[in-house]
Design a protein around this motif. Structure first.
Motif, mmCIF file in Angstrom:
data_model
loop_
_atom_site.group_PDB
_atom_site.id
_atom_site.type_symbol
_atom_site.label_atom_id
_atom_site.label_comp_id
_atom_site.label_asym_id
_atom_site.label_seq_id
_atom_site.Cartn_x
_atom_site.Cartn_y
_atom_site.Cartn_z
ATOM 1 N N PHE A 178 -1.513 6.050 -11.826
ATOM 2 C CA PHE A 178 -1.163 6.936 -10.717
ATOM 3 C C PHE A 178 -2.273 7.008 -9.668
ATOM 4 N N GLU B 248 -2.664 6.854 -5.226
ATOM 5 C CA GLU B 248 -3.075 8.099 -4.578
ATOM 6 C C GLU B 248 -3.354 7.929 -3.074
ATOM 7 N N LEU C 211 3.915 11.598 -7.787
ATOM 8 C CA LEU C 211 2.799 11.190 -8.649
ATOM 9 C C LEU C 211 2.422 12.319 -9.598
#
Length: 316
Positions: A227, A231, A244
C-alpha cells in the motif's frame, strides 16, 4: 477470433470445476473460447475439466505450481480475443453474464473494464449480497469514482470482471509476487487509469464454501499489496487514500486475529489518524484496537450469521 476469452485458473477444485464450466458453456452469448490454466493440482481437477467435452475449451498445463496471479497471466498471454473475462474455478455465471458484458462493451466503448454485481453463496440455500457503497446506482453506467464506490466491499468480484486486453499491455499483468489479495493491487493500477462500465444486475455467484479458498487460508507467509507504494498517487486523489486505508484496516485486522502484531502495527501506521482522510468510521477504529481473541470471536459470529443469510458489517 472469438469475442471473449474466458480465463479459468484451476488448482484443486475437483468438486466445483464441472459446474463452473457448464455455467460458461450454457451462456446465452456463445462467441467465446475457454482457457483453463491447470496449475499442478494434486486432486482430480484436471480429470474433471477434461471430462467436459467442448471445442471451445483449451487446457494449458503449468509444469510447476505458480499461483493464481501467474495462472491468470498465462491465460492472458495465450488468449486470442480482445476482451478477457475471468472466472474462478469454483464460481458460477448466470446464463446472461456474457450477454450483459457484451452489452456494456457496445454501450460504453471508451471503457476498458466491464463488470456486474454478484452475490456470496454460503450454502446451496444461502446467498448474501455484498455490503455496497454504490448509493442510488440502479442502471448500467460508468462508475465515476471507483475507489469511493469500493470503500465497503468490492462492487465486483474477480469472477464478475471482464477486461479489454490492451489494458494489460499498458499497465502489465497481475503481480505474481502477491499471493493474498492480489486483486487489490490490480484494481488500483487498472482503475487509476481506465474507465469501468458496470451493471448492478447480479449475474455471478461467488461460492464461499469451496475447498482451497485462498481468503480462508490466513496471512501467514503470504505477500499482500504494498500500500505504501501507491501512497504518492493518493496525494491528489482523496478517494484512493481512503481505499488504501480501508484495505490497510482489513489486512491489519486479519493480522491481529492471527496474533501477528508486527504486521498489524506496520499497516496501522499507514492509516491516517484523521478519520476524514482515512475514511475509517468509529466502529472500525475501535475494532482495530481490540485484542486478538475478541476479533477472533467476532469473526466466528459474523460467519455463523452469514451462513444463516444475515450480514453484520463494520462499514455501516
Amino acid at each position: 477470433m472469438a469475442f471473449f476469452s474466458v480465463i479459468i485458473p484451476l488448482y484443486n477444485k475437483e468438486n466445483h470445476i464441472e459446474e463452473t464450466l457448464k455455467s460458461v458453456l450454457n451462456q446465452n452469448f456463445q462467441d467465446f473460447e475457454v482457457i483453463i490454466v491447470e496449475d499442478c493440482s494434486t486432486d482430480n481437477s484436471n480429470l474433471k475439466a477434461e471430462s467436459i467435452i467442448s471445442e471451445k475449451i483449451r487446457i494449458i498445463q503449468h509444469e510447476v505450481n505458480k499461483g493464481l496471479s501467474a495462472s491468470r497471466n498465462t491465460g492472458i498471454q495465450n488468449s486470442n480475443s480482445d476482451f478477457l473475462a475471468f472466472l474462478d474455478a469454483d464460481d458460477i455465471w448466470h446464463k446472461e453474464f456474457l450477454e450483459k458484458i457484451h452489452q456494456l462493451i457496445q454501450e460504453f466503448p471508451k471503457a476498458h473494464l466491464f463488470a456486474t454485481n454478484y452475490v456470496e453463496v454460503y450454502s446451496k440455500k444461502v446467498a448474501v449480497s455484498p455490503s455496497s457503497n454504490l448509493n442510488n446506482f440502479i442502471k448500467d453506467d460508468i462508475i465515476l469514482d471507483f475507489f469511493e464506490s469500493n470503500l465497503y466491499q468490492n462492487i465486483y468480484c474477480p469472477s464478475s470482471l471482464c477486461v479489454k486486453k490492451e489494458l494489460f499491455e499498458k499497465i502489465g499483468g497481475y503481480n505474481t509476487k502477491i499471493n493474498y489479495g492480489e486483486d487489490i493491487d490490480f484494481n488500483i493500477r487498472a482503475n487509476s487509469t481506465f474507465k469501468l462500465a458496470y451493471s448492478n444486475t447480479v449475474l455471478v455467484y461467488n461460492i464461499m464454501y469451496a475447498e482451497n479458498k485462498i481468503t480462508n487460508s490466513g496471512l501467514k507467509n503470504k505477500t499482500i499489496t504494498d500500500f505504501d507504494f501507491y501512497e504518492p498517487l493518493s496525494v491528489s486523489d482523496k478517494s484512493l487514500k481512503k481505499y488504501l486505508d480501508i484495505n490497510r484496516y482489513m489486512m491489519a485486522s486479519n493480522y491481529k486475529k492471527e496474533n501477528d502484531l508486527v504486521n498489524w502495527q506496520k499497516l496501522k501506521k499507514g492509516i491516517h489518524k484523521n478519520p476524514e482522510i482515512s475514511g475509517l468510521n468509529l466502529k472500525q477504529r475501535i475494532l482495530l484496537e481490540l485484542p486478538p481473541f475478541v476479533l477472533q470471536l467476532i469473526s466466528k459470529l459474523k460467519l455463523a450469521f452469514l451462513k444463516k443469510g444475515k450480514r453484520f458489517s463494520s462499514f455501516n
